[in-house]
Design a protein around this motif. Structure first.
Motif, PDB file in Angstrom:
ATOM      1  N   ILE A  95     -11.445  54.493  25.944  1.00 44.80           N
ATOM      2  CA  ILE A  95     -11.730  53.456  26.936  1.00 44.80           C
ATOM      3  C   ILE A  95     -12.382  52.247  26.268  1.00 44.80           C
ATOM      4  CG2 ILE A  95     -13.147  52.917  28.965  1.00 44.80           C
ATOM      5  CD1 ILE A  95     -12.563  55.797  29.889  1.00 44.80           C
ATOM      6  N   ILE A  96     -13.276  52.527  25.318  1.00 44.78           N
ATOM      7  CA  ILE A  96     -13.915  51.399  24.624  1.00 44.78           C
ATOM      8  C   ILE A  96     -12.892  50.586  23.835  1.00 44.78           C
ATOM      9  CG2 ILE A  96     -15.547  50.798  22.796  1.00 44.78           C
ATOM     10  CD1 ILE A  96     -17.261  53.163  23.800  1.00 44.78           C
ATOM     11  N   VAL A  97     -12.036  51.302  23.085  1.00 42.63           N
ATOM     12  CA  VAL A  97     -10.990  50.600  22.327  1.00 42.63           C
ATOM     13  C   VAL A  97     -10.141  49.762  23.273  1.00 42.63           C
ATOM     14  CG1 VAL A  97      -8.904  50.885  20.950  1.00 42.63           C
ATOM     15  CG2 VAL A  97     -10.903  52.275  20.460  1.00 42.63           C
ATOM     16  N   ASN A  98      -9.787  50.379  24.390  1.00 41.66           N
ATOM     17  CA  ASN A  98      -8.966  49.679  25.372  1.00 41.66           C
ATOM     18  C   ASN A  98      -9.655  48.390  25.825  1.00 41.66           C
ATOM     19  OD1 ASN A  98      -6.817  49.452  27.420  1.00 41.66           O
ATOM     20  ND2 ASN A  98      -8.530  49.743  28.827  1.00 41.66           N
ATOM     21  N   ASN A  99     -10.948  48.499  26.154  1.00 44.67           N
ATOM     22  CA  ASN A  99     -11.640  47.305  26.636  1.00 44.67           C
ATOM     23  C   ASN A  99     -11.710  46.221  25.581  1.00 44.67           C
ATOM     24  OD1 ASN A  99     -11.979  48.507  29.056  1.00 44.67           O
ATOM     25  ND2 ASN A  99     -14.077  49.216  28.653  1.00 44.67           N
ATOM     26  N   ILE A 100     -11.942  46.642  24.321  1.00 41.53           N
ATOM     27  CA  ILE A 100     -12.001  45.645  23.249  1.00 41.53           C
ATOM     28  C   ILE A 100     -10.667  44.915  23.132  1.00 41.53           C
ATOM     29  CG2 ILE A 100     -12.213  45.327  20.749  1.00 41.53           C
ATOM     30  CD1 ILE A 100     -14.223  47.663  20.784  1.00 41.53           C
ATOM     31  N   VAL A 101      -9.572  45.700  23.103  1.00 38.73           N
ATOM     32  CA  VAL A 101      -8.264  45.063  22.938  1.00 38.73           C
ATOM     33  C   VAL A 101      -7.954  44.143  24.114  1.00 38.73           C
ATOM     34  CG1 VAL A 101      -5.800  45.453  22.744  1.00 38.73           C
ATOM     35  CG2 VAL A 101      -7.380  46.922  21.523  1.00 38.73           C
ATOM     36  N   MET A 102      -8.283  44.585  25.320  1.00 41.95           N
ATOM     37  CA  MET A 102      -7.994  43.745  26.480  1.00 41.95           C
ATOM     38  C   MET A 102      -8.789  42.448  26.424  1.00 41.95           C
ATOM     39  SD  MET A 102      -5.670  45.215  28.083  1.00 41.95           S
ATOM     40  CE  MET A 102      -5.050  46.203  26.759  1.00 41.95           C
ATOM     41  N   MET A 103     -10.033  42.580  25.920  1.00 39.90           N
ATOM     42  CA  MET A 103     -10.846  41.376  25.809  1.00 39.90           C
ATOM     43  C   MET A 103     -10.244  40.411  24.790  1.00 39.90           C
ATOM     44  SD  MET A 103     -14.787  42.392  26.149  1.00 39.90           S
ATOM     45  CE  MET A 103     -15.263  41.832  24.535  1.00 39.90           C
ATOM     46  N   LEU A 104      -9.839  40.978  23.633  1.00 40.15           N
ATOM     47  CA  LEU A 104      -9.241  40.131  22.594  1.00 40.15           C
ATOM     48  C   LEU A 104      -7.990  39.446  23.112  1.00 40.15           C
ATOM     49  CD1 LEU A 104      -9.588  42.301  19.362  1.00 40.15           C
ATOM     50  CD2 LEU A 104     -10.778  40.185  19.954  1.00 40.15           C
ATOM     51  N   SER A 105      -7.188  40.204  23.866  1.00 46.17           N
ATOM     52  CA  SER A 105      -5.932  39.638  24.339  1.00 46.17           C
ATOM     53  C   SER A 105      -6.194  38.530  25.363  1.00 46.17           C
ATOM     54  CB  SER A 105      -5.064  40.758  24.890  1.00 46.17           C
ATOM     55  OG  SER A 105      -4.402  40.340  26.023  1.00 46.17           O
ATOM     56  N   THR A 106      -7.164  38.756  26.253  1.00 50.50           N
ATOM     57  CA  THR A 106      -7.501  37.696  27.208  1.00 50.50           C
ATOM     58  C   THR A 106      -8.048  36.478  26.470  1.00 50.50           C
ATOM     59  OG1 THR A 106      -8.139  39.473  28.679  1.00 50.50           O
ATOM     60  CG2 THR A 106      -8.695  37.249  29.372  1.00 50.50           C
ATOM     61  N   LEU A 107      -8.873  36.757  25.448  1.00 50.03           N
ATOM     62  CA  LEU A 107      -9.437  35.658  24.672  1.00 50.03           C
ATOM     63  C   LEU A 107      -8.327  34.843  24.008  1.00 50.03           C
ATOM     64  CD1 LEU A 107     -12.284  34.667  23.838  1.00 50.03           C
ATOM     65  CD2 LEU A 107     -11.900  35.834  21.664  1.00 50.03           C
ATOM     66  N   SER A 108      -7.353  35.539  23.402  1.00 50.96           N
ATOM     67  CA  SER A 108      -6.292  34.784  22.722  1.00 50.96           C
ATOM     68  C   SER A 108      -5.458  34.023  23.740  1.00 50.96           C
ATOM     69  CB  SER A 108      -5.429  35.685  21.862  1.00 50.96           C
ATOM     70  OG  SER A 108      -4.802  36.640  22.660  1.00 50.96           O
ATOM     71  N   ALA A 109      -5.302  34.622  24.931  1.00 54.13           N
ATOM     72  CA  ALA A 109      -4.580  33.878  25.964  1.00 54.13           C
ATOM     73  C   ALA A 109      -5.360  32.623  26.326  1.00 54.13           C
ATOM     74  CB  ALA A 109      -4.379  34.750  27.197  1.00 54.13           C
ATOM     75  N   ILE A 110      -6.690  32.747  26.444  1.00 57.89           N
ATOM     76  CA  ILE A 110      -7.494  31.570  26.797  1.00 57.89           C
ATOM     77  C   ILE A 110      -7.418  30.527  25.683  1.00 57.89           C
ATOM     78  CG2 ILE A 110      -9.860  30.759  27.186  1.00 57.89           C
ATOM     79  CD1 ILE A 110     -10.358  33.454  28.603  1.00 57.89           C
ATOM     80  N   ILE A 111      -7.508  30.986  24.416  1.00 61.82           N
ATOM     81  CA  ILE A 111      -7.416  30.029  23.301  1.00 61.82           C
ATOM     82  C   ILE A 111      -6.065  29.323  23.311  1.00 61.82           C
ATOM     83  CG2 ILE A 111      -7.334  29.791  20.788  1.00 61.82           C
ATOM     84  CD1 ILE A 111      -9.285  32.117  20.598  1.00 61.82           C
ATOM     85  N   GLY A 112      -5.003  30.150  23.390  1.00 59.16           N
ATOM     86  CA  GLY A 112      -3.659  29.583  23.335  1.00 59.16           C
ATOM     87  C   GLY A 112      -3.429  28.597  24.465  1.00 59.16           C
ATOM     88  N   ILE A 113      -3.742  29.041  25.675  1.00 59.34           N
ATOM     89  CA  ILE A 113      -3.490  28.194  26.834  1.00 59.34           C
ATOM     90  C   ILE A 113      -4.427  26.984  26.800  1.00 59.34           C
ATOM     91  CG2 ILE A 113      -3.584  28.127  29.357  1.00 59.34           C
ATOM     92  CD1 ILE A 113      -2.781  31.185  29.121  1.00 59.34           C
ATOM     93  N   GLY A 114      -5.652  27.201  26.294  1.00 61.66           N
ATOM     94  CA  GLY A 114      -6.596  26.087  26.172  1.00 61.66           C
ATOM     95  C   GLY A 114      -6.045  24.979  25.298  1.00 61.66           C
TER      96      GLY A 114
END
Lengths: 280, 285
Positions: A8-27
């Motif tokens: 679950i922790i790994v999952n949360n980390i990856v989801m956070m990274l993916s949302t972050l990259s989406a925010i960076i990219g879209i930003g």
């Protein structure tokens, strides 16, 4: 820590990274869009549409020459590229079908769609500009036609294949010759799709700069003779943006804004046509 | 009469379709013919020589090739993880309300002409690199970054499309076994869509290497092989865009044509690998 907790922790980390990259990219992308709109709107004025190019420092300078040049170059390319592309696409879908020849043409056009456009410019320079001895609007249009052709061809091919074969068979059963079936049944069924293909094809070539650099070249004044060097929005934008003069740079932003809005408009229009068709 | 028109239509359409193949062959031939002077004069040295000095009639393409490869490499290193992140976000994470508007705006951004990315890079990104990383801002690094931002929308959109081809039933089965989102992504979606994802990355690579306008603004056209990525550099398309109109000797022209030929061959090869190896088109029966 149990295995489950770890997952679950790994999952949360990856989801956070993916949302972050989406925010960076879209930003980043919205940053570009924002810059474009802010600078573009700021630079827009009536002069842009009514005045020709002028030396830096002149109040009365605009983009009339580039707007008209752009419309002419892209217009001529569309005039030749669209019918030829549709005709070739028709061959693939209606006559060639899955034959070896048709498949080869499809593959080559797919590759051509992603091939570097500056190389097309070099080719047109060699076969048109060099023999004529001077840059010309025609040369620019020819380069854009070559770039547009595979796009129109492939979308037409795809869209015609979506027309159900039962429609064709019904028309054949009434005794219609093949060309009539294609013109009156297949084209009609694929109208929205073909139109979308045309809009996207025009939008794509309208933003091309590299193949125009050494074909239609540039002109700081209004010229409507296709046999002479011609201004285009894209090349003008490039020249003005890389110049050290602030008022020219401002004109460059205006050109960028007008061009982007035109291209985005065509894309949105194309999507609406397809959506409307699907909605039926 | 109608039989005649029928025949005419069939042959005309076949002729136009076949002319695409002729056109491509013609492009290669013309570029090769125009490169002959430099091929015979310089031979293989053209691609190994590091000096490009038109006034001394010295034409070495290695700096341009190096620049093309390195800037594309930087672009890919930055864009690939971001594209995967955006694709995961769009296909698995985003709430339904966000999915469509964000997805569509990314596709629309892929349609914005590259010259605009270049212009943005020149006015907004060059100062940032200059003030915070060093150098004059016009550099290999800047070119790589601008290139990565330019290919990002295309890459993210195709990667998302590839991920979306995974059948829901496979994903649901994995969730039913107690898989987390990440488990499903790494064990179901990525293995299922692998070919499509890799194919779209390679296709993006093929586009990036031939991209001219996004990098011409920010690269500087300096024929120099430097390990310092904050130094100005050049690439094949940048050299072409800057020097084609200035070439004054036969050999100079010929070398530029050889560069174009080289670029065309490189991108044709990369795109073909993507198409034939990874993205075999599904035939509509």
């Amino acid at each position: 820590m149990t295995h489950t907790q770890k997952r679950i922790i790994v999952n949360n980390i990856v989801m956070m990274l993916s949302t972050l990259s989406a925010i960076i990219g879209i930003g980043f992308l919205f940053w570009i869009l924002g810059v474009l709109i802010l600078n573009g709107v700021d630079a827009l004025s009536w002069n842009i549409f009514s005045q020709e190019g002028a030396p830096p420092g002149y109040e009365e300078s605009g983009l009339k020459h580039a707007l008209i040049g752009q419309l002419m170059i892209v217009g001529v390319a569309t005039f030749f590229g669209v019918p030829l592309g549709i005709l070739a696409g028709t061959y693939l879908s209606e006559y060639g079908q899955q034959s070896k020849l048709a498949e080869t043409i499809r593959d080559i056009s797919d590759i051509m769609m992603s091939a570097p456009s500056i190389v097309i410019g070099a080719f047109v320079y060699a076969v048109v500009v060099a023999p004529m001895g001077h840059f010309s609007g025609w040369a620019g249009s020819i380069a854009l036609t070559i770039i547009m052709l595979p796009i129109i061809l492939r979308t037409t091919d795809d869209m015609l294949q979506l027309v159900p074969s039962t429609l064709r068979e019904a028309a054949f059963a009434l005794g219609a010759p093949k060309y009539k079936v294609i013109m009156q049944v297949v084209y009609r069924g694929a109208k929205a799709g073909i139109l979308t293909g045309i809009l996207l094809g025009v939008a794509r070539v309208a933003g091309e700069t590299a193949p125009l650099l050494f074909t239609s070249f540039n002109d700081n004044f209004l010229n409507t003779n296709m046999n002479e060097p011609m201004a285009s929005l894209t090349v003008t934008m490039f020249n003005y943006a890389t110049s050290p003069y602030e008022d020219w740079q401002k004109l460059g932003w205006a050109a960028a804004f007008i061009l982007s809005m035109f291209i985005l408009g065509l894309n949105i229009l194309g999507r609406l046509f397809l959506l409307k068709k699907r909605g039926k | 009469m109608s039989i005649f028109i029928d025949k005419l239509f069939r042959y005309a359409s076949r002729f136009v379709a076949m002319s695409i193949l002729l056109l491509v062959a013609w492009i290669f031939t013309v570029l090769l013919q125009n490169s002959m002077e430099s091929i015979t004069a310089l031979g293989f040295d053209f691609v190994t020589e590091t000096k490009w000095a038109p006034n001394l009639e010295k034409f070495g393409a290695l700096p341009a090739i190096y620049g093309s490869v390195l800037s594309t490499f930087i672009a890919m290193v930055l864009a690939v993880p971001l594209a995967i992140g955006v694709a995961i976000f769009l296909s698995e994470l985003a709430p339904a309300k966000l999915k469509s508007p964000v997805g569509v705006s990314i596709e629309l951004l892929a349609a914005i002409p590259s010259v605009i990315y270049g212009m943005w890079g020149l006015f907004y990104f060059v100062p940032i690199i200059r003030d915070h990383v060093g150098g004059i801002g016009i550099s290999m690094l800047t070119a790589g970054i601008v290139l990565s931002i330019m290919i990002l929308p295309f890459m993210a959109a195709v990667t998302r499309d590839a991920m979306n081809t995974t059948p829901d039933i496979l994903k649901e089965s994995a969730y039913a076994l107690g898989g987390t989102k990440w488990d499903v992504i790494k064990d179901i979606i990525i293995p299922y869509a692998k070919a499509g994802i890799i194919g779209s990355f390679i296709l993006a690579l093929g586009r990036a290497i031939g991209e001219t306008m996004a990098v011409t603004f920010v690269m500087g056209n300096v024929h120099n092989i430097s390990l310092d990525i904050t130094a100005p550099a050049t690439s094949i398309p940048v050299t072409l865009a800057n020097e084609f109109n200035e070439a004054d000797s036969g050999l100079y022209y010929s070398s530029l044509f050889e560069l174009s030929l080289l670029l065309l061959i490189i991108s044709f090869t990369i795109i073909s690998i993507a198409k034939f190896y990874f993205l075999r088109r599904k035939r509509i029966a």
